[in-house]
Design a protein around this motif. Structure first.
Motif, PDB file in Angstrom:
ATOM      1  N   LEU A 120       0.828  -1.205   0.000  1.00 21.43           N
ATOM      2  CA  LEU A 120       0.000   0.000   0.000  1.00 21.43           C
ATOM      3  C   LEU A 120       0.872   1.269   0.000  1.00 21.43           C
ATOM      4  O   LEU A 120       0.508   2.268  -0.611  1.00 21.43           O
ATOM      5  CB  LEU A 120      -0.922   0.010   1.217  1.00 21.43           C
ATOM      6  N   HIS A 121       2.014   1.206   0.671  1.00 24.72           N
ATOM      7  CA  HIS A 121       2.894   2.373   0.722  1.00 24.72           C
ATOM      8  C   HIS A 121       3.804   2.455  -0.498  1.00 24.72           C
ATOM      9  O   HIS A 121       4.078   3.551  -0.976  1.00 24.72           O
ATOM     10  CB  HIS A 121       3.745   2.334   1.994  1.00 24.72           C
ATOM     11  N   ALA A 122       4.283   1.303  -0.993  1.00 23.97           N
ATOM     12  CA  ALA A 122       5.251   1.318  -2.093  1.00 23.97           C
ATOM     13  C   ALA A 122       4.584   1.341  -3.457  1.00 23.97           C
ATOM     14  O   ALA A 122       5.131   1.899  -4.409  1.00 23.97           O
ATOM     15  CB  ALA A 122       6.183   0.109  -1.988  1.00 23.97           C
ATOM     16  N   GLY A 123       3.416   0.726  -3.572  1.00 23.48           N
ATOM     17  CA  GLY A 123       2.701   0.730  -4.846  1.00 23.48           C
ATOM     18  C   GLY A 123       3.246  -0.228  -5.875  1.00 23.48           C
ATOM     19  O   GLY A 123       2.850  -0.167  -7.051  1.00 23.48           O
ATOM     20  N   ASP A 138      -9.770  -0.518  -9.509  1.00 25.29           N
ATOM     21  CA  ASP A 138      -9.917   0.935  -9.308  1.00 25.29           C
ATOM     22  C   ASP A 138      -9.921   1.293  -7.826  1.00 25.29           C
ATOM     23  O   ASP A 138      -9.391   2.339  -7.421  1.00 25.29           O
ATOM     24  CB  ASP A 138     -11.218   1.409  -9.957  1.00 25.29           C
ATOM     25  N   SER A 139     -10.523   0.432  -7.022  1.00 27.25           N
ATOM     26  CA  SER A 139     -10.553   0.702  -5.575  1.00 27.25           C
ATOM     27  C   SER A 139      -9.140   0.672  -4.994  1.00 27.25           C
ATOM     28  O   SER A 139      -8.769   1.516  -4.163  1.00 27.25           O
ATOM     29  CB  SER A 139     -11.424  -0.336  -4.866  1.00 27.25           C
ATOM     30  N   LEU A 140      -8.334  -0.285  -5.440  1.00 27.89           N
ATOM     31  CA  LEU A 140      -6.967  -0.383  -4.932  1.00 27.89           C
ATOM     32  C   LEU A 140      -6.140   0.814  -5.413  1.00 27.89           C
ATOM     33  O   LEU A 140      -5.324   1.351  -4.661  1.00 27.89           O
ATOM     34  CB  LEU A 140      -6.326  -1.688  -5.397  1.00 27.89           C
ATOM     35  N   ARG A 141      -6.355   1.243  -6.651  1.00 29.71           N
ATOM     36  CA  ARG A 141      -5.638   2.425  -7.154  1.00 29.71           C
ATOM     37  C   ARG A 141      -5.984   3.663  -6.316  1.00 29.71           C
ATOM     38  O   ARG A 141      -5.120   4.504  -6.037  1.00 29.71           O
ATOM     39  CB  ARG A 141      -5.987   2.665  -8.619  1.00 29.71           C
ATOM     40  N   ALA A 142      -7.239   3.781  -5.935  1.00 30.01           N
ATOM     41  CA  ALA A 142      -7.647   4.927  -5.114  1.00 30.01           C
ATOM     42  C   ALA A 142      -6.959   4.889  -3.752  1.00 30.01           C
ATOM     43  O   ALA A 142      -6.553   5.931  -3.216  1.00 30.01           O
ATOM     44  CB  ALA A 142      -9.159   4.936  -4.936  1.00 30.01           C
ATOM     45  N   VAL A 144      -4.782  -7.873  -1.512  1.00 32.01           N
ATOM     46  CA  VAL A 144      -3.331  -7.691  -1.639  1.00 32.01           C
ATOM     47  C   VAL A 144      -2.631  -8.739  -0.785  1.00 32.01           C
ATOM     48  O   VAL A 144      -2.763  -8.762   0.448  1.00 32.01           O
ATOM     49  CB  VAL A 144      -2.913  -6.277  -1.188  1.00 32.01           C
ATOM     50  N   ALA A 145      -1.885  -9.613  -1.419  1.00 31.47           N
ATOM     51  CA  ALA A 145      -1.205 -10.695  -0.707  1.00 31.47           C
ATOM     52  C   ALA A 145      -0.005 -11.151  -1.523  1.00 31.47           C
ATOM     53  O   ALA A 145       0.010 -11.042  -2.751  1.00 31.47           O
ATOM     54  CB  ALA A 145      -2.165 -11.867  -0.461  1.00 31.47           C
ATOM     55  N   PRO A 146       1.015 -11.691  -0.867  1.00 32.59           N
ATOM     56  CA  PRO A 146       2.170 -12.215  -1.599  1.00 32.59           C
ATOM     57  C   PRO A 146       1.880 -13.610  -2.130  1.00 32.59           C
ATOM     58  O   PRO A 146       0.826 -14.210  -1.853  1.00 32.59           O
ATOM     59  CB  PRO A 146       3.258 -12.232  -0.528  1.00 32.59           C
ATOM     60  N   LEU A 147       2.808 -14.146  -2.888  1.00 35.27           N
ATOM     61  CA  LEU A 147       2.725 -15.550  -3.288  1.00 35.27           C
ATOM     62  C   LEU A 147       2.823 -16.437  -2.052  1.00 35.27           C
ATOM     63  O   LEU A 147       3.320 -16.013  -1.012  1.00 35.27           O
ATOM     64  CB  LEU A 147       3.852 -15.876  -4.268  1.00 35.27           C
ATOM     65  N   PRO A 148       2.357 -17.657  -2.133  1.00 33.93           N
ATOM     66  CA  PRO A 148       2.359 -18.517  -0.935  1.00 33.93           C
ATOM     67  C   PRO A 148       3.718 -18.627  -0.256  1.00 33.93           C
ATOM     68  O   PRO A 148       3.801 -18.663   0.972  1.00 33.93           O
ATOM     69  CB  PRO A 148       1.878 -19.870  -1.473  1.00 33.93           C
ATOM     70  N   ASP A 149       4.782 -18.701  -1.039  1.00 31.13           N
ATOM     71  CA  ASP A 149       6.113 -18.817  -0.446  1.00 31.13           C
ATOM     72  C   ASP A 149       6.840 -17.467  -0.419  1.00 31.13           C
ATOM     73  O   ASP A 149       8.047 -17.412  -0.230  1.00 31.13           O
ATOM     74  CB  ASP A 149       6.955 -19.829  -1.217  1.00 31.13           C
ATOM     75  N   GLY A 150       6.078 -16.388  -0.617  1.00 31.12           N
ATOM     76  CA  GLY A 150       6.690 -15.070  -0.680  1.00 31.12           C
ATOM     77  C   GLY A 150       7.433 -14.667   0.581  1.00 31.12           C
ATOM     78  O   GLY A 150       8.599 -14.233   0.514  1.00 31.12           O
ATOM     79  N   PRO A 151       6.831 -14.741   1.790  1.00 31.91           N
ATOM     80  CA  PRO A 151       7.540 -14.352   3.016  1.00 31.91           C
ATOM     81  C   PRO A 151       8.808 -15.174   3.256  1.00 31.91           C
ATOM     82  O   PRO A 151       9.846 -14.624   3.636  1.00 31.91           O
ATOM     83  CB  PRO A 151       6.497 -14.580   4.109  1.00 31.91           C
ATOM     84  N   GLU A 152       8.726 -16.494   3.008  1.00 32.72           N
ATOM     85  CA  GLU A 152       9.905 -17.344   3.202  1.00 32.72           C
ATOM     86  C   GLU A 152      11.007 -16.969   2.211  1.00 32.72           C
ATOM     87  O   GLU A 152      12.196 -16.920   2.559  1.00 32.72           O
ATOM     88  CB  GLU A 152       9.523 -18.811   3.039  1.00 32.72           C
ATOM     89  N   GLU A 153      10.619 -16.679   0.983  1.00 32.25           N
ATOM     90  CA  GLU A 153      11.604 -16.279  -0.027  1.00 32.25           C
ATOM     91  C   GLU A 153      12.245 -14.942   0.334  1.00 32.25           C
ATOM     92  O   GLU A 153      13.446 -14.752   0.135  1.00 32.25           O
ATOM     93  CB  GLU A 153      10.926 -16.190  -1.396  1.00 32.25           C
TER      94      GLU A 153
END
Length: 367
Positions: free
Chosen positions: A27-30, A103-107, A168-177
């Motif tokens: 949300l902060h980095a876009g 559009d909601s996420l862009r706002a 808004v979510a990472p890939l399943p193994d995103g945090p571990e990666e």
């Protein structure tokens, strides 16, 4: 005692809220690249910053307080200039994400940064106002105000905002990666030194406003101290026009003053007279050796005398008496200027000719 990082505890704290931390950073980095940079900064702080680790160890609110501070710091750093792609060069591949841009996420992404963390924690994750306030700092009432204003600016209802942020979510193994990438970076030589330098720069960024305020207060106190005499015990008094200020200490001795009486030169030997130029000029006027309206303007390495328009009408005999007085009192004088209305009345560096007085008079110094 040196701070010893605990990798296992840091990994456990991060992975417990990995998806939520990713969403807040996004949300902060876009974008995924900025999100990864923010998460990597968090991991560096958890492992290398005692203050940040102590805050994150307090629980969920402390961990998100660290993440929120890092996200806000991002807005105060100068963005790097984007490299221009050569003509015809394809765009670099973007990291795949398991959600689509709506559009909601862009706002929500377009909102000012102060609204994003309260909206995500309060609306999307369902935290209470007090819990959200602990994560962003400030009272709970401010959290409710920011949430209300943020929804109004984004033109979204709480339900639509929650739906957009929950996607808004990472890939399943995103945090571990992300953690594994941090471990790889940590193996680089000089990585710890870079982290110490980064924390120092961040501390200086936060300290600069207080340093500037301190400098301003010091200047104000110094000015007031001089103005009111706090340091010397004597208040500052500005010099008036025509006053003389000299750094030279003059002795007290017998001054030779040439005056005019009935067209004849009289030599007055004034005993116990301070030999500063201002005092000498006063004696000259009092003994008829200078016209009324004579004022000393300067005495730094030279003498500059100012005559009023009326005094400037004095004859050559009076000017000769004045020049002879200065030549007798200051034998090493190199420059003498006699002015009236800015115009020189005698030739430059001319100290007159020798004078033979009709008589000599000895008189004590009078104020």
């Amino acid at each position: 005692m040196a701070f010893t990082p605990d990798l296992d505890k840091a990994r456990e704290a991060y992975l417990a809220y990995g998806p939520e931390l990713f969403a807040l950073c996004y949300l902060h980095a876009g974008g995924p690249k900025g999100t990864g940079a923010l998460l990597n900064t968090l991991l560096c702080d958890l492992v290398y910053s005692p203050r940040r680790w102590a805050l994150a160890s307090r629980g969920r609110e402390g961990l998100f307080r660290c993440m929120h501070s890092i996200c806000l710091d991002r807005y105060y750093t100068r963005p790097k200039r984007q490299k221009k792609r050569k003509k015809g060069e394809p765009e670099p591949p973007r990291a795949p994400l398991p959600f689509v841009m709506t559009d909601s996420l862009r706002a929500l992404l377009a909102l000012p940064p102060k609204y994003k963390t309260p909206l995500y924690l309060r609306v999307c994750l369902g935290w209470s106002a007090a819990e959200t306030a602990a994560a962003i700092g400030g009272p709970a009432g401010r959290v409710e105000y920011l949430v209300k204003r943020g929804l109004k600016k984004a033109k979204l209802t709480p339900e639509r905002a929650k739906q957009a942020m929950a996607a808004v979510a990472p890939l399943p193994d995103g945090p571990e990666e992300q953690w594994n990438l941090f471990l790889i970076d940590r193996e680089d030589k000089g990585f710890e030194g870079q982290q110490r330098l980064r924390r120092f720069k961040r501390g200086m960024d936060h300290a600069i406003p207080y340093i500037a305020l301190g400098v301003v207060l010091f200047c104000v106190l110094a000015y007031q101290g001089v103005e009111h005499g706090w340091f010397s015990g004597q208040s500052y008094a500005p010099s008036l026009p025509g006053e003389v200020s000299s750094a030279v200490d003059y002795a007290t001795a017998t001054a030779t003053v040439f005056g005019i009486d009935n067209g004849e030169f009289i030599q007055y030997n004034v005993t116990n007279c301070p030999l500063d130029p201002e005092t000498l000029v006063r004696q000259m006027v009092a003994l008829g050796g200078a016209p009324e309206g004579t004022t000393l303007l300067d005495s730094y390495g030279q003498l500059t005398i100012e005559l009023s328009k009326e005094a400037a009408q004095a004859d050559e005999q009076m000017l000769s008496a004045m020049l002879a007085t200065f030549a007798a009192t200051y034998p090493d004088l190199e420059e003498l200027h006699v002015l009236s209305d800015g115009q020189e009345l005698v030739p430059e560096n001319w100290l007159g000719s020798a004078i033979t007085p009709a008589r000599t008079v000895t008189t004590p110094y009078h104020e």
